[in-house]
Design an enzyme around this catalytic site. Structure first.
Site, PDB file in Angstrom:
ATOM      1  N   CYS A   6       0.817  -1.224   0.000  1.00 29.94           N
ATOM      2  CA  CYS A   6       0.000   0.000   0.000  1.00 29.94           C
ATOM      3  C   CYS A   6       0.846   1.268   0.000  1.00 29.94           C
ATOM      4  O   CYS A   6       2.070   1.231   0.159  1.00 29.94           O
ATOM      5  CB  CYS A   6      -0.924  -0.006   1.215  1.00 29.94           C
ATOM      6  SG  CYS A   6      -2.339   1.092   0.969  1.00 29.94           S
ATOM      7  N   ASP A 138      -6.724  -2.807  11.088  1.00 32.05           N
ATOM      8  CA  ASP A 138      -5.522  -1.964  11.151  1.00 32.05           C
ATOM      9  C   ASP A 138      -5.435  -1.304  12.523  1.00 32.05           C
ATOM     10  O   ASP A 138      -6.440  -1.143  13.218  1.00 32.05           O
ATOM     11  CB  ASP A 138      -5.614  -0.891  10.044  1.00 32.05           C
ATOM     12  CG  ASP A 138      -4.300  -0.149   9.811  1.00 32.05           C
ATOM     13  OD1 ASP A 138      -3.273  -0.520  10.413  1.00 32.05           O
ATOM     14  OD2 ASP A 138      -4.312   0.814   9.015  1.00 32.05           O
TER      15      ASP A 138
HETATM   16  O1  LIG Z   1      -0.214   4.526   4.620  1.00 29.43           O
HETATM   17  C1  LIG Z   1      -0.677   5.577   5.061  1.00 29.43           C
HETATM   18  O2  LIG Z   1       0.022   6.589   5.188  1.00 29.43           O
HETATM   19  C2  LIG Z   1      -2.121   5.651   5.448  1.00 29.43           C
HETATM   20  C3  LIG Z   1      -2.609   6.874   5.892  1.00 29.43           C
HETATM   21  C4  LIG Z   1      -3.959   6.995   6.224  1.00 29.43           C
HETATM   22  C5  LIG Z   1      -4.807   5.912   6.135  1.00 29.43           C
HETATM   23  C6  LIG Z   1      -4.315   4.667   5.714  1.00 29.43           C
HETATM   24  C7  LIG Z   1      -2.976   4.527   5.384  1.00 29.43           C
HETATM   25  N1  LIG Z   1      -2.469   3.298   5.006  1.00 29.43           N
HETATM   26  C8  LIG Z   1      -3.054   2.051   5.403  1.00 29.43           C
HETATM   27  O3  LIG Z   1      -2.595   1.711   6.714  1.00 29.43           O
HETATM   28  C9  LIG Z   1      -2.141   0.373   6.719  1.00 29.43           C
HETATM   29  C10 LIG Z   1      -1.076   0.122   7.769  1.00 29.43           C
HETATM   30  O4  LIG Z   1       0.063   0.927   7.555  1.00 29.43           O
HETATM   31  P1  LIG Z   1       1.494   0.483   8.153  1.00 29.43           P
HETATM   32  O5  LIG Z   1       1.889  -0.775   7.429  1.00 29.43           O
HETATM   33  O6  LIG Z   1       1.313   0.272   9.618  1.00 29.43           O
HETATM   34  O7  LIG Z   1       2.408   1.614   7.836  1.00 29.43           O
HETATM   35  C11 LIG Z   1      -1.620   0.173   5.307  1.00 29.43           C
HETATM   36  O8  LIG Z   1      -1.544  -1.158   4.988  1.00 29.43           O
HETATM   37  C12 LIG Z   1      -2.620   0.940   4.483  1.00 29.43           C
HETATM   38  O9  LIG Z   1      -3.732   0.138   4.130  1.00 29.43           O
END
Ligand SMILES: O=C(O)c1ccccc1N[C@@H]1O[C@H](COP(=O)(O)O)[C@@H](O)[C@H]1O
Length: 235
Positions: A6, A138
């Site tokens: 992502c 998440d």
């Molecule tokens: O990635 C981002 O910056 C983000 C910002 C706002 C909403 C969602 C976002 N990303 C999603 O969050 C998960 C977990 O992120 P991380 O792997 O803990 O960094 C990611 O998989 C996106 O789906």
């Protein structure tokens, strides 16, 4: 195991994820260090391989605004990251007549301790009645609802992931090449999703981290799922 890489901000990174075996790439339209515009994503998606899912991560926008962005940016899926709104899910399902895959995000509030389990379970029961198959769990850290880099309490979440709610659960929040294997073994999700854990810097992926993350996740299989419309697509 279905794998989504992502928070892509450029074509090079999205192509890299595809080449290394990702099932989906994501683009963040919610407030983020990795924010992209529909026009930027529209310049990326025509160059991606056909079978690769392209998912937009949305805050609490209207169905009309999300639908317009899906069309402009050339997306195949929407990740509803701004809370669970049954009316929004119904409206999107109606507009796209099932042609777009909806991922509903549910947040595990990391500071809420084990009370998060009951809250997430309650939301999953409600979502199971909607035209949604995929749910992303998440971490929520303070006001940050994504891209936190912080895992939630997997031990407390084991009951949630083991329960039979008929949904495809996608694990996110603080996953990295070093911990994704343990996470999969403990929770056996249908899929995994990562943003910050495979980056060199905010918005730029690290080739070696992406390769190790996908390699590790693909080496492990999800818990057997009941057959459904998606059956077999993420082996
Ligand atoms: O990635 C981002 O910056 C983000 C910002 C706002 C909403 C969602 C976002 N990303 C999603 O969050 C998960 C977990 O992120 P991380 O792997 O803990 O960094 C990611 O998989 C996106 O789906």
């Amino acid at each position: 195991m279905w794998v989504k890489i992502c928070a892509n901000t450029n074509l090079e990174d999205a192509l890299l994820a595809a080449k290394l075996g990702a099932d989906a790439v994501g683009f963040v339209f919610a407030p983020s260090k990795r924010l992209v515009t529909p026009a930027e994503v529209a310049r990326i998606t025509p160059h991606l391989p056909e079978g690769l899912e392209r998912v937009g991560v949305f805050p609490a926008w209207s169905a009309e605004k999300i639908a317009a962005t899906v069309r402009e940016a050339g997306l195949t899926g929407v990740q509803l990251h701004g809370g669970f709104d049954p009316e929004l899910v119904r409206a999107l399902d109606e507009v796209f007549e099932g042609r777009i895959k909806i991922i509903q995000t549910v947040h595990w509030v990391v500071t809420a301790g084990e009370s998060s389990e009951a809250e997430v379970m309650k939301q999953l029961r409600l979502i199971a009645q909607m035209p949604v198959e995929r749910v992303l769990v998440d971490s929520k850290v303070g006001e940050a609802t994504g891209g936190t880099g912080v895992p939630f309490n997997w031990a407390a979440a084991s009951g949630v992931f083991a329960a039979d709610h008929g949904l495809k659960l996608i694990l996110a929040g603080g996953l990295r090449p070093e911990n994704v294997g343990e996470a999969i073994e403990r929770l056996q999700p249908w899929g995994v999703d990562v943003a910050s854990g495979v980056e060199a810097s905010a918005g730029r992926k690290d080739l070696e981290k992406v390769a190790r993350f996908i390699g590790r996740a693909k080496a492990l299989r999800e818990r057997p799922q009941p057959p459904g419309p998606d059956a077999g697509e993420a082996a």
